[in-house]
Write a protein that holds these residues in place. Structure first.
Motif, PDB file in Angstrom:
ATOM      1  N   VAL A   1       1.647   2.765  -3.405  1.00  0.00           N
ATOM      2  CA  VAL A   1       0.345   3.425  -4.341  1.00  0.00           C
ATOM      3  C   VAL A   1       0.664   4.619  -4.936  1.00  0.00           C
ATOM      4  O   VAL A   1       1.058   5.733  -3.991  1.00  0.00           O
ATOM      5  CB  VAL A   1      -1.169   3.359  -3.577  1.00  0.00           C
TER       6      VAL A   1
ATOM      7  N   PHE B   1      -5.753   0.278  -2.732  1.00  0.00           N
ATOM      8  CA  PHE B   1      -4.955  -0.929  -2.554  1.00  0.00           C
ATOM      9  C   PHE B   1      -5.982  -2.093  -2.148  1.00  0.00           C
ATOM     10  O   PHE B   1      -5.671  -3.395  -2.674  1.00  0.00           O
ATOM     11  CB  PHE B   1      -4.407  -0.656  -0.876  1.00  0.00           C
TER      12      PHE B   1
ATOM     13  N   LYS C   1      -6.012   6.193  -1.288  1.00  0.00           N
ATOM     14  CA  LYS C   1      -5.015   5.218  -1.357  1.00  0.00           C
ATOM     15  C   LYS C   1      -5.489   3.649  -0.870  1.00  0.00           C
ATOM     16  O   LYS C   1      -5.219   2.808  -1.377  1.00  0.00           O
ATOM     17  CB  LYS C   1      -3.865   5.736  -0.653  1.00  0.00           C
TER      18      LYS C   1
ATOM     19  N   MET D   1       0.905  -1.178   0.098  1.00  0.00           N
ATOM     20  CA  MET D   1      -0.011   0.056   0.046  1.00  0.00           C
ATOM     21  C   MET D   1       0.702   1.328   0.102  1.00  0.00           C
ATOM     22  O   MET D   1       0.535   2.380  -0.647  1.00  0.00           O
ATOM     23  CB  MET D   1      -1.069  -0.066   1.208  1.00  0.00           C
TER      24      MET D   1
END
Length: 363
Positions: free
Chosen positions: A46, A320, A316, A43
């Motif tokens: 991202v 993810f 984000k 993540m």
């Protein structure tokens, strides 16, 4: 009432009153992003940066047109522009009509470029005024801001309700086509009632560079006019505003309607990063919003920036959970399910969801 005074009144009402749609939602609740339990990515990697009309943005978002045209709006536009510059996003100004009528008001608009020298900035004028000002006037509006684009807003719902409204909508498409010859891209944007497939095709034929759907489900300008009507005891405008408070095409259906191979901006009830993600998964290039930033812009400090940063963190997380490391993959590879009133609307309008892919790789 002068244009300048009306602009200040609009901003104050948006900050102090409940002006959002009451019964019509933008449709985000009908959009389900398909969860990837195994996203197979980090993540922290991202990337939410993107580009729009040749300009790089750090996030797929713009602060939509809010205000300008009165000295008291200058610090508001300054606060919004500072936040846009610091977060690397785009920003639009309110209608520049007041500055054309009274050049003293230009500073309330030009402050945006002063505070956001590197941001994507777009100017703004109504379709009715485009007929009056023509190419020369459009170029003056661009010069006022050193703008990267010029937006032509369609607000005939509001014009039909307010007593000082311009209700002559004849010749607008020809006027828009004429100003598409200027040196910056032309964006055509609705202001809360959405754009249909029929009108999207007309705009594409006219040569516009992008469409901002401006769907129902966010700020209701018919609702804003209700409050103005009550203040002056205008029974007819008040009645019309109440009746048409929720009129229009919601944002998500309008986004599907406007998929005519032009860049799209999803505006109308966008309040979270999840809303941004859903918009992009359905074909938008950017999302934008105005109302969430009005009250923060009236405060001191970093309130606008903080609101934006929260939305981008939400975006984000959504990316993810969909297994999308960047904006391109969100727009071309994410899976979406539509349901509820949005699906019913699209079915009745003849959009066969079974025969099209909902993400944008086929656009």
């Amino acid at each position: 009432m002068s244009t300048s005074s009306r602009k200040l009144e609009h901003m104050q009402l948006c900050a102090q009153q409940q002006v959002e749609s009451r019964k019509t939602g933008p449709g985000f609740e009908d959009v389900k992003l398909v969860h990837r339990a195994l996203p197979e990515m980090d993540m922290d990697s991202v990337d939410i940066s993107t580009s729009f009309l040749g300009k790089k943005l750090d996030a797929p978002f713009m602060i939509a047109s809010i205000t300008g045209g009165h000295p008291d709006t200058t610090p508001v536009n300054a606060a919004l522009a500072e936040a846009a510059e610091e977060t690397g996003i785009g920003i639009g100004v309110g209608s520049q009509r007041a500055a054309i009528e009274d050049p003293i008001q230009e500073e309330s608009f030009s402050v945006v470029r002063d505070k956001a020298p590197n941001a994507f900035v777009y100017g703004n004028i109504g379709a009715a005024q485009v007929k009056e000002y023509g190419i020369e006037g459009a170029e003056k509006l661009v010069e006022m801001l050193d703008a990267d684009a010029l937006a032509v807003h369609l607000n005939f719902l509001q014009e039909a309700i307010q007593p000082e409204g311009d209700r002559d909508a004849t010749g607008c498409i020809d006027a828009i086509e004429e100003i598409c010859s200027i040196d910056v891209p032309i964006i055509v944007k609705e202001t809360g009632a959405g754009i249909s497939r029929e009108d999207a095709l007309l705009l594409k034929e006219a040569g516009v560079a992008a469409i901002d759907v401006g769907g129902a489900g966010g700020t209701s300008w018919a609702g804003v006019e209700v409050y103005r009507a009550k203040q002056r005891g205008d029974r007819i405008s008040g009645h019309l505003g109440e009746l048409f408070w929720d009129f229009g095409i919601p944002t998500i259906p309008s986004l599907i309607e406007c998929r005519v191979s032009l860049p799209l901006i999803a505006t109308g009830g966008v309040r979270t990063g999840l809303d941004i993600a859903k918009s992009l998964a359905l074909g938008a290039n950017l999302a934008s919003a105005a109302l969430p930033f009005v009250a923060p812009a009236l405060k001191k400090g970093d309130s606008v920036k903080q609101r934006l940063e929260l939305m981008f963190e939400e975006l984000k997380v959504a990316m993810f959970l969909c297994g999308c490391p960047d904006i391109e993959s969100l727009r071309t590879s994410s899976s979406v399910v539509l349901q509820g009133e949005t699906l019913e609307y699209l079915d009745q309008r003849g959009f066969d969801i079974r025969d099209i892919e909902l993400h944008s790789k086929l656009l």
